[in-house]
Write an enzyme that holds these catalytic residues in place. Structure first.
Site, mmCIF file in Angstrom:
data_model
loop_
_atom_site.group_PDB
_atom_site.id
_atom_site.type_symbol
_atom_site.label_atom_id
_atom_site.label_comp_id
_atom_site.label_asym_id
_atom_site.label_seq_id
_atom_site.Cartn_x
_atom_site.Cartn_y
_atom_site.Cartn_z
ATOM 1 N N GLU A 199 -13.673 3.553 -0.222
ATOM 2 C CA GLU A 199 -13.440 4.434 -1.375
ATOM 3 C C GLU A 199 -13.832 3.860 -2.735
ATOM 4 O OE1 GLU A 199 -9.882 7.150 0.592
ATOM 5 O OE2 GLU A 199 -9.387 5.848 -1.109
ATOM 6 N N GLU A 223 -11.718 10.507 6.893
ATOM 7 C CA GLU A 223 -10.296 10.376 6.521
ATOM 8 C C GLU A 223 -9.757 11.732 6.106
ATOM 9 O OE1 GLU A 223 -8.427 7.805 3.741
ATOM 10 O OE2 GLU A 223 -9.615 6.059 4.304
ATOM 11 N N TRP A 248 0.863 -1.176 0.000
ATOM 12 C CA TRP A 248 0.000 0.000 0.000
ATOM 13 C C TRP A 248 0.902 1.230 0.000
ATOM 14 C CZ3 TRP A 248 -4.661 -1.956 -0.755
ATOM 15 C CH2 TRP A 248 -5.754 -1.071 -0.886
ATOM 16 N N ASP A 249 0.296 2.402 -0.030
ATOM 17 C CA ASP A 249 1.154 3.593 -0.076
ATOM 18 C C ASP A 249 1.821 3.877 1.265
ATOM 19 O OD1 ASP A 249 -1.101 4.516 1.235
ATOM 20 O OD2 ASP A 249 -1.591 6.073 -0.227
ATOM 21 N N TRP A 250 1.425 3.173 2.323
ATOM 22 C CA TRP A 250 2.069 3.325 3.635
ATOM 23 C C TRP A 250 2.795 2.051 4.084
ATOM 24 C CZ3 TRP A 250 -0.268 -0.672 5.799
ATOM 25 C CH2 TRP A 250 -1.604 -0.923 5.496
#
Length: 886
Positions: free
Chosen positions: A472, A568, A190-192
């Site tokens: 999302e 968020e 994931w982006d994190w």
């Protein structure tokens, strides 16, 4: 729809035979790859990455770029084997002998005593039960679990049932097609976080042997009628005997106040269904004076009462099954009604409200978003100390809600039990995130089982406030994130089939009292009215929103849009150097353009966005010899101030837009890398988390600069009683001196559970030069504590009067023990000028009570808390400081 919930935690037992097949002296597990070149002893519950590390075949997977260097693990075929003994009595004397897997990650074939599979698994979120009565033998038995590569399994399904996107962005260093398999979506990166597409038996495995039936799940449904609680208990039984009559006695015993109990029993005379299950209901009526009400953190206590549900078989007199649940009583309602009823005929009054009432009171939900506590799910289950630290940190920052994000896992029973105890409500996403999903029969069938099992497992917990179908995906479809517009109707139909036609009926049947939201973000009832895919899922007049903007000035409240509920929002920062050093000891890695730093940044243009935000407010020279160290520190200042600014706007907008929730992204980390978290992988608080403790305070003076540059001051009150006859003190400071140059006081008041603009405060800067001063705000009110707050009229880089401070740190020899847990050290700070964002750091394990301080006094005291004793002199010498100065 009103939501009346019974809050519980649960354990269960059966006095029939239960053979645990977890690793032990009597059950030895081993693993081997397909060509038998790699093997070792396995730990079950566990996973292949954990086992390879434990056998010293691979090193620390979170060090350097080992996430990519160990990716070969996920392409291998692994087989787990256990040998165990079974007595003849188990086989001959039990009508039912089941092999139960609570969690298998993810695609595998199961065999017992030969290589012919007795079944397969394909969903890590599903409990699998296999009838093995005819497969067992007296004495030594062998169980094999043969795993497919999750990467290959995802590719095979994608070739048949493609759903966008094909792959994650290349900067993630991840894998493709994770939306095709029911696995933790973040395990492909994931982006994190990194990609670790593990396999393994990540939750317990055991054999159940019995003759009648066992209690598998208990759900509780409670309604309040005048002065009485009505408690309906549904007990879900399981047996492999189909269309078989089961008889016995079902009883329920509930503990009440004063250790008194009430008990009720009913006869059971049921015929099992074709799947071997049946459900029995019983009901209690309880006077409201016999129990105390459960409240979220910050609003009251969390009393819990023991409920024991017990089944005794008539046919097999020595056989029984029971579950014990710790329950509490509360009501929750998600209110989506005409906003004009609250806000009148205004722009804000258009659309619908979106807020939670708890026990009849509208409460502003303060909190964050929860990602898995470990990138390896089995460690997330084992490391209860990590869960404890994170949840207690959330509680200490006045959080009342966490959103369990849809790309992770349904968390452990321990997690939800801790939330019950701490008063942290849970917004529970189902595990679909940032993708379109297939809807072929195989996929739909396993999703149905997944949803049913997990709703039944979690339904009774106080932590569950609302269900949401996905993260999302409505916004992604409407916004064409994955180039779906050419096939929009196809993807819309699949979206509705999965989240509306498949998931929604199951949730509403099993848990009719709780609201099911199809997506987050969404417009709630308005999205449903628009056939579940709204024209604009981010409409500020409805539902919840996710908002990210890395280009605007995020220390300016005027930047942010309105919303009914902010579920968020966030900004990145780097973790501390102390945390980074747990991933690399190579000093060359500590620069932004190093291979290490580039590898760890998964957000496209992430460092550029951080730098842009920093440079809009602060000044950092590229040729500074401590550039990287300061970049880390300034990134945390920037993140903390941006989230503080945005959160305080949402809290202020209770008065203006009826905004009723602020859940920032994100609470925790899975590795040592740039991310949106407020708590680092090592458990250390970033500056953001210290600031959250203040900006989520129950009472807060919250100022802002309006478009004309004048100050507006709000008083925010999360208490059930009004604030009357209070005073707000406003002090003007020159950055060069720790003494105010002007002090003024104004009367202040605020109603309960709201925010109020204070109308009579002079919002001018009194003619002072903006580049020289800042303004400090504090509240004076009997019996009320409120953090101080500040207005900086210009960006720090334009301040002309900042001076380099002389800072002295002293630690008192007197050490206290607080609440029979932490040791408390008194740290005295002495300065000769104002210090901006003073950051105290030590490698001694513990935490300062405050940090990132705006020091406005020559002397101040900060407490340091730790579990283990350390010499005050050693602590004093270990404390280092950073601060902003240009």
């Amino acid at each position: 729809m009103k939501t009346y919930l019974l809050l519980c935690s649960v354990w269960s037992a059966v006095n029939a035979i239960n053979i645990k097949l977890s690793s032990s002296e009597s059950v030895v597990w081993t693993f081997v790859n397909s060509n038998r070149s790699i093997s070792g002893k396995a730990d079950v519950p566990g996973g292949i990455y954990s086992d390879l590390q434990a056998n010293y075949i691979i090193g620390n997977i979170l060090a350097e770029d080992n996430d990519v260097l160990t990716r070969w693990v996920a392409h291998e075929l692994w087989t787990y084997t256990a040998q165990f003994n079974v007595s003849k009595e188990v086989i001959l004397n039990s009508s039912v002998v089941h092999l139960v897997f609570e969690g298998v990650d993810t695609a595998a074939f199961i065999s017992v005593n030969d290589d012919t599979p007795i079944g397969s698994v394909n969903n890590m979120f599903v409990r699998y039960v296999f009838d093995i009565k005819d497969k067992l033998k007296e004495g030594l038995n062998e169980l094999k679990v043969s795993f497919l590569s999750p990467i290959s399994a995802a590719k095979v399904r994608s070739d048949k049932h493609f759903a966008a996107p094909e792959c994650v962005p290349s900067v993630y260093n991840g894998e493709c097609h994770v939306n095709q398999i029911r696995k933790m979506q973040a395990s492909f990166s994931w982006d994190w976080g990194p990609a670790f597409p593990s396999v393994g038996i990540w939750r317990p495995v055991y054999i159940e042997a019995y003759n009648s039936a066992i209690i598998r799940s208990v759900t509780t449904h409670i309604t309040k009628k005048k002065e009485e609680w009505v408690l309906n208990i549904k007990t879900y039984f399981e047996t492999s005997m189909k269309k078989t009559q089961i008889t016995g006695i079902l009883s329920a015993t509930l503990e009440l106040e004063g250790k008194t109990t009430v008990k009720k029993w009913i006869p059971v005379y049921e015929t099992s269904q074709t799947d071997g299950t049946f459900v029995v209901e019983l009901e209690f009526k309880i006077s409201e004076i016999q129990v105390r009400t459960w409240w979220p953190n910050g609003y009251g206590e969390q009393p819990l009462y023991e409920l024991v549900v017990h089944f005794a078989s008539d046919t097999y007199l020595n056989e029984s099954s029971h579950k014990s649940l710790m329950v509490g009583f509360r009501t929750v309602e998600l209110i989506e009604k005409d906003a004009a009823e609250i806000l009148g005929n205004t722009t804000a009054g258009k659309g619908l409200t979106f807020y939670f009432t708890v026990n009849g009171h509208p409460l502003f939900m303060k909190g964050s978003n929860w990602i898995p506590s470990n990138i390896l799910p089995e460690l997330g289950e084992r490391q209860t100390d990590v869960v404890d630290n994170l949840l207690k940190s959330a509680r200490d920052a006045h959080m009342s809600m966490l959103r369990v994000w849809g790309g992770g896992v349904y968390e452990s029973d321990y997690f939800y039990e801790k939330c019950d105890q701490l008063g942290i409500l849970i917004w529970q996403d189902f595990l679909f995130a940032c993708a379109m999903y297939p809807t072929d029969p195989e996929f739909i069938n396993t999703v149905q089982e997944e949803i049913e099992q997990n709703v039944l497992r979690l339904q009774y917990h106080p932590s569950i406030a609302v269900w949401a179908g996905n993260n999302e995906n409505e916004a992604a479809l409407v916004g064409n994130w994955y180039d779906t517009t050419p096939e929009f109707e196809k993807y819309k139909n699949q979206y509705i089939k999965l989240y509306v036609e498949t998931i929604k009926p199951i949730v509403q049947d099993l848990d009719p009292g709780r609201r099911y939201l199809v997506s987050s973000p969404s417009n709630g009832r308005e999205s449903e009215r628009e056939n579940y895919v709204a024209h604009n899922p981010y409409d500020p007049h409805y539902g919840d929103t996710h908002y990210y903007n890395y280009l605007a000035d995020n220390w300016n409240m005027m930047t942010y849009p309105k919303t009914r509920f902010a579920s968020e929002y966030g900004f990145q920062s780097l973790p501390s150097l102390v945390t980074m050093k747990t991933a690399t000891n190579n000093s060359e890695d500590f620069s932004l353009d190093s291979h290490y730093s580039v590898h760890r940044q998964h957000s496209p243009n992430g460092y550029s966005f951080i730098e842009l935000q920093m440079n809009s407010r602060m000044k950092l020279q590229k040729d500074d010899p401590k550039y990287f160290e300061k970049f880390i520190f300034y990134s945390q200042i920037s993140q903390a101030m941006a989230i503080k600014t945005e959160t305080e706007l949402y809290r202020q907008d209770q008065a203006n837009w009826y905004t009723m929730g602020a859940l920032y992204w994100q609470l925790n980390d899975v590795w040592q890398a740039p991310s949106w978290s407020s708590i680092e992988y090592t458990g250390r608080w970033k500056m953001l988390h210290y600031y959250a403790k203040d900006f989520f305070a129950p009472v807060l003076v919250s100022p802002r600069l309006d478009a004309s540059g004048e100050m507006e001051v709000y008083l925010i009150n999360d208490r059930f009683v009004p604030i009357l006859e209070a005073k707000i003190t406003i002090q003007f400071y020159n950055w060069s001196s720790p003494a105010p140059i002007l002090t003024k006081q104004y009367p202040a008041s605020c109603g309960p559970l709201t925010a109020a603009l204070q109308p009579n405060i002079d919002g001018t800067l009194m003619g002072y030069k903006k580049e020289e001063i800042f303004v400090k705000f504090s509240l004076l009110a009997t019996g009320i504590r409120s953090p101080v707050n500040y207005v900086f009229p210009v960006p720090l880089k334009r301040v002309t009067t900042l001076r380099k401070p002389n800072i002295e740190i002293l630690v008192s020899n007197f050490v206290m023990r607080r609440h029979h847990q932490n040791l408390e050290y008194t740290v005295q700070i002495r300065v000769d000028t104002v210090v901006a964002f003073l950051w105290l750091e030590t490698e001694v394990e513990g935490r300062f009570e405050e940090n990132g301080l705006i020091v406005t006094e020559p002397q101040m005291i900060v407490k340091f808390l730790c579990k283990d004793h350390v010499s005050p002199r050693i602590l004093e010498k270990s404390i280092t400081t950073q601060y902003y100065l240009h």
